[in-house]
Motif scaffolding. Structure first.
Motif, PDB file in Angstrom:
ATOM      1  N   PRO A 247       0.811  -1.224   0.000  1.00 20.30           N
ATOM      2  CA  PRO A 247       0.000   0.000   0.000  1.00 20.30           C
ATOM      3  C   PRO A 247       0.844   1.273   0.000  1.00 20.30           C
ATOM      4  O   PRO A 247       0.549   2.229  -0.735  1.00 20.30           O
ATOM      5  CB  PRO A 247      -0.836  -0.121   1.284  1.00 20.30           C
ATOM      6  N   ALA A 248       1.905   1.298   0.816  1.00 22.15           N
ATOM      7  CA  ALA A 248       2.730   2.510   0.908  1.00 22.15           C
ATOM      8  C   ALA A 248       3.472   2.772  -0.401  1.00 22.15           C
ATOM      9  O   ALA A 248       3.567   3.919  -0.852  1.00 22.15           O
ATOM     10  CB  ALA A 248       3.724   2.371   2.057  1.00 22.15           C
ATOM     11  N   LEU A 249       3.989   1.713  -1.012  1.00 18.51           N
ATOM     12  CA  LEU A 249       4.711   1.889  -2.272  1.00 18.51           C
ATOM     13  C   LEU A 249       3.771   2.370  -3.360  1.00 18.51           C
ATOM     14  O   LEU A 249       4.092   3.288  -4.131  1.00 18.51           O
ATOM     15  CB  LEU A 249       5.382   0.576  -2.675  1.00 18.51           C
ATOM     16  N   LEU A 250       2.587   1.785  -3.412  1.00 15.58           N
ATOM     17  CA  LEU A 250       1.636   2.185  -4.451  1.00 15.58           C
ATOM     18  C   LEU A 250       1.188   3.634  -4.247  1.00 15.58           C
ATOM     19  O   LEU A 250       1.058   4.396  -5.220  1.00 15.58           O
ATOM     20  CB  LEU A 250       0.427   1.253  -4.431  1.00 15.58           C
ATOM     21  N   SER A 251       0.985   4.030  -3.002  1.00 15.64           N
ATOM     22  CA  SER A 251       0.527   5.407  -2.741  1.00 15.64           C
ATOM     23  C   SER A 251       1.605   6.434  -3.067  1.00 15.64           C
ATOM     24  O   SER A 251       1.305   7.605  -3.298  1.00 15.64           O
ATOM     25  CB  SER A 251       0.095   5.545  -1.283  1.00 15.64           C
ATOM     26  N   ALA A 252       2.865   6.010  -3.082  1.00 14.24           N
ATOM     27  CA  ALA A 252       3.955   6.929  -3.419  1.00 14.24           C
ATOM     28  C   ALA A 252       4.080   7.161  -4.920  1.00 14.24           C
ATOM     29  O   ALA A 252       4.774   8.093  -5.348  1.00 14.24           O
ATOM     30  CB  ALA A 252       5.275   6.383  -2.873  1.00 14.24           C
ATOM     31  N   LEU A 253       3.410   6.325  -5.718  1.00 13.66           N
ATOM     32  CA  LEU A 253       3.507   6.430  -7.174  1.00 13.66           C
ATOM     33  C   LEU A 253       2.275   7.135  -7.728  1.00 13.66           C
ATOM     34  O   LEU A 253       1.149   6.698  -7.483  1.00 13.66           O
ATOM     35  CB  LEU A 253       3.616   5.042  -7.800  1.00 13.66           C
ATOM     36  N   PRO A 254       2.446   8.227  -8.470  1.00 13.66           N
ATOM     37  CA  PRO A 254       1.285   8.917  -9.030  1.00 13.66           C
ATOM     38  C   PRO A 254       0.567   8.082 -10.080  1.00 13.66           C
ATOM     39  O   PRO A 254       1.155   7.171 -10.686  1.00 13.66           O
ATOM     40  CB  PRO A 254       1.896  10.183  -9.657  1.00 13.66           C
ATOM     41  N   ASP A 255      -0.709   8.377 -10.295  1.00 12.61           N
ATOM     42  CA  ASP A 255      -1.463   7.694 -11.352  1.00 12.61           C
ATOM     43  C   ASP A 255      -0.753   7.875 -12.689  1.00 12.61           C
ATOM     44  O   ASP A 255      -0.279   8.963 -13.013  1.00 12.61           O
ATOM     45  CB  ASP A 255      -2.883   8.270 -11.452  1.00 12.61           C
ATOM     46  N   GLY A 256      -0.707   6.794 -13.447  1.00 17.47           N
ATOM     47  CA  GLY A 256      -0.056   6.855 -14.757  1.00 17.47           C
ATOM     48  C   GLY A 256       1.429   6.563 -14.725  1.00 17.47           C
ATOM     49  O   GLY A 256       2.059   6.433 -15.778  1.00 17.47           O
ATOM     50  N   ASP A 257       2.022   6.471 -13.538  1.00 12.80           N
ATOM     51  CA  ASP A 257       3.450   6.173 -13.444  1.00 12.80           C
ATOM     52  C   ASP A 257       3.701   4.747 -13.940  1.00 12.80           C
ATOM     53  O   ASP A 257       3.004   3.809 -13.549  1.00 12.80           O
ATOM     54  CB  ASP A 257       3.919   6.312 -11.991  1.00 12.80           C
ATOM     55  N   SER A 258       4.725   4.582 -14.768  1.00  9.48           N
ATOM     56  CA  SER A 258       5.006   3.272 -15.355  1.00  9.48           C
ATOM     57  C   SER A 258       5.402   2.243 -14.305  1.00  9.48           C
ATOM     58  O   SER A 258       5.257   1.030 -14.529  1.00  9.48           O
ATOM     59  CB  SER A 258       6.131   3.398 -16.392  1.00  9.48           C
ATOM     60  N   LEU A 259       5.879   2.688 -13.154  1.00 16.52           N
ATOM     61  CA  LEU A 259       6.277   1.750 -12.108  1.00 16.52           C
ATOM     62  C   LEU A 259       5.085   1.053 -11.463  1.00 16.52           C
ATOM     63  O   LEU A 259       5.236  -0.018 -10.877  1.00 16.52           O
ATOM     64  CB  LEU A 259       7.080   2.470 -11.020  1.00 16.52           C
ATOM     65  N   ARG A 260       3.908   1.649 -11.554  1.00 10.79           N
ATOM     66  CA  ARG A 260       2.742   1.049 -10.915  1.00 10.79           C
ATOM     67  C   ARG A 260       2.478  -0.357 -11.455  1.00 10.79           C
ATOM     68  O   ARG A 260       2.136  -1.275 -10.706  1.00 10.79           O
ATOM     69  CB  ARG A 260       1.507   1.934 -11.103  1.00 10.79           C
TER      70      ARG A 260
END
Length: 434
Positions: A247-260
Motif C-alpha cells: 500500500p505505501a509503495l503504491l501510494s507513493a507512485l502517481p497515477d499513470g506512473d510506469s512503475l505502478r
C-alpha cells in the motif's frame, strides 16, 4: 537585396541563434526539457537557413535536441535526429572528436531505452575509451556510460560481466555520491541475473538507506529502487512483507506512473507464490483495466494455470504475445514459454509442453545464471513435464537438481521449494529419492 542588408540580416539571425542557444542551456540546467525542445527547434531552423544543414553549429543543435528528446523519453525521435546529425559530424570532425563522441553517447542511451541492446553495445564501447581519455576515469559521463553498458550486459545475458563492471566503479568510488549510487544499483541488477536474490535485496536496502542524504527524499531513483527491492521480496517468497509494503509503495507512485504496473505485477506474483490464486487473478484483472501490459497479463495467466483454467490461460498468453510482440523478448520471453508449457501441461498436452519448457530453458541460458529464479522455474517445469510423460527416472534427476538449488538459494520454506520436494516425494512413493 543589397549586400550590406544581407550581411545585417545574417548577423541578426546569428545573434538570435546564439541568444536562443544560451536560453536552451539555461533551461536544460533547470531540467525544463519541453521548453528546451521548443527553443532548439528554432535554433536548428535559424542555423540551417544561415549556415546549411551540415554545418557544425547546426549539427550540434541537433545533438542537443536529441539529448532533450531522450530526457523527455521520446527515444525514437531522438534516434532520428542523431541519424541525421552523425554522418556530417563524423565527416567534418572525425570519430574521435568530442562532439561526435557526445552524439554517439546519446545514441547509445536512446538505443538502450529502445531495448535494441545489440545496436547500443558497439556505440557505448566505442565511446567509453574516448570519454575516459577526454574526461578521466572518475567523471560522471564515464560512470554513466559504464552504467548503460552494464544494463546492456544484463539484458544480453552477461550478468557476471555487469557485476564486475559495477564492482570496479564501486572500488574506485568509496564516497557515497550519485556515481556510487548508480553503480550500486547496477550491481543489484546484476546480482538478480546471477540468481543471488537475497544479496540483490540487501543491496537495494542499503541503497535506500544511503541515497536520501545524497539525492533528497523525493528523487525518482528512490521510487525505482523501492520497486526493484519489492520485486526481489516477491521472488524470495517474502509474501507477508510484500503485503505490508504494497500500500505505501503504491501510494507513493502517481497515477499513470510506469512503475505502478511492475509493482502490481510483483504483488500478483507474490499472491500466486503464497497460493492465493483467486486474489491474484482479481488484482491482475483490476490492474490490467487501468494499466495494460504484458507483465500483468503473464501474472493473470499464472493465476489461471494455478486455478486449473488452462484454456483461459493459454488464450491470455496468445493474446499477450500477439498484442505486444516487441515486448516479448528476454526475461518476458522466458516467462511466456514457462507459462505456456504449464498451460499445455494442464491441458494434458505434455509433448507440446515439453517443447515450450525446453525452449524456456534455452532462452533462460541466454539471459540468466542457472540459479536465477526464472531459469530455475524453467528447469523445474521441464522436470514436471517429464513426470507427466511417465519418464520417472529423468524427472527424478531433473527435479532433484532443481530442489537442491531451490533449497540452497531460496530456503526450505519457500513455497516453490516445498512444491518441488512434494513432486519428488510423489515420484519416489513417499520415500527419499536416490
Amino acid at each position: 537585396m543589397p549586400e550590406w542588408w544581407r550581411n545585417r540580416s545574417q548577423r541578426r539571425a546569428a545573434a538570435r541563434a546564439e541568444s536562443l542557444t544560451d536560453q536552451s542551456n539555461r533551461l536544460a540546467a533547470a531540467g525544463q526539457w519541453a521548453r528546451v525542445e521548443t527553443v532548439l527547434r528554432q535554433v536548428i531552423r535559424l542555423r540551417t537557413d544561415q549556415l546549411g544543414p551540415h554545418a557544425s553549429a547546426t549539427v550540434a543543435a541537433r545533438g542537443e535536441l536529441a539529448a532533450a528528446l531522450v530526457a523527455l523519453r521520446r527515444y525514437e525521435e531522438a534516434e532520428a535526429e542523431l541519424r541525421v546529425a552523425l554522418p556530417p559530424a563524423v565527416a567534418a570532425q572525425g570519430e574521435d572528436h568530442t562532439d561526435v563522441r557526445e552524439l554517439r553517447a546519446v545514441l547509445g542511451r536512446a538505443l538502450v531505452e529502445l531495448r535494441r541492446y545489440e545496436e547500443a553495445e558497439p556505440e557505448l564501447r566505442a565511446v567509453l575509451p574516448l570519454a575516459v581519455a577526454a574526461r578521466g576515469e572518475d567523471s560522471d559521463d564515464v560512470h554513466d556510460l559504464r552504467f548503460l553498458l552494464g544494463r546492456v550486459l544484463i539484458a544480453t545475458g552477461r550478468p557476471a560481466e555487469a557485476e564486475e563492471l559495477a564492482c570496479a566503479v564501486l572500488a574506485a568510488h568509496p564516497a557515497v555520491d550519485p556515481v556510487r549510487l548508480r553503480a550500486w544499483r547496477a550491481r543489484a541488477l546484476a546480482l538478480n541475473g546471477l540468481g543471488r536474490h537475497r544479496e540483490a535485496a540487501a543491496e537495494y536496502t542499503a541503497l535506500l538507506t544511503a541515497a536520501p542524504a545524497v539525492l533528497g527524499e523525493r528523487h525518482r531513483l528512490l521510487l525505482v529502487v523501492r520497486s526493484l527491492r519489492f520485486q526481489q521480496l516477491a521472488v524470495l517468497g517474502e509474501c507477508d512483507q510484500v503485503e505490508q509494503e504494497y500500500p505505501a509503495l503504491l501510494s507513493a507512485l502517481p497515477d499513470g506512473d510506469s512503475l505502478r504496473s511492475s509493482v502490481h505485477s510483483a504483488r500478483v506474483f507474490a499472491l500466486n507464490v503464497a497460493g492465493r490464486h483467486t486474489e491474484a487473478e482479481a488484482l491482475a484483472r483490476k490492474a490490467l483495466a487501468r494499466h495494460p501490459g504484458i507483465g500483468l497479463s503473464l501474472g493473470l495467466a499464472r493465476s489461471l494455470n494455478a486455478l486449473g483454467r488452462s484454456t483461459e490461460a493459454l488464450q491470455v498468453l496468445t493474446d499477450a504475445e500477439a498484442e505486444t510482440p516487441r515486448s516479448v523478448e528476454g526475461a518476458l520471453a522466458v516467462l511466456l514459454a514457462i507459462l505456456t508449457a504449464q498451460a499445455l501441461l494442464g491441458l494434458d498436452r505434455p509433448d507440446e509442453a515439453e517443447t515450450q519448457a525446453r525452449r524456456a530453458v534455452d532462452l533462460a541460458q541466454c539471459y540468466y545464471h542457472p540459479d536465477n529464479h526464472r531459469a530455475l522455474e524453467a528447469a523445474t517445469t521441464v522436470g514436471r513435464v517429464l513426470a507427466a510423460q511417465g519418464r520417472h527416472s529423468e524427472a527424478t534427476t531433473q527435479l532433484s537438481r532443481c530442489a537442491t538449488v531451490w533449497r540452497e538459494h531460496f530456503g526450505a520454506r519457500h513455497p516453490y521449494t516445498v512444491a518441488v520436494e512434494a513432486d519428488l516425494a510423489a515420484l519416489c512413493g513417499g520415500r527419499p529419492c536416490g
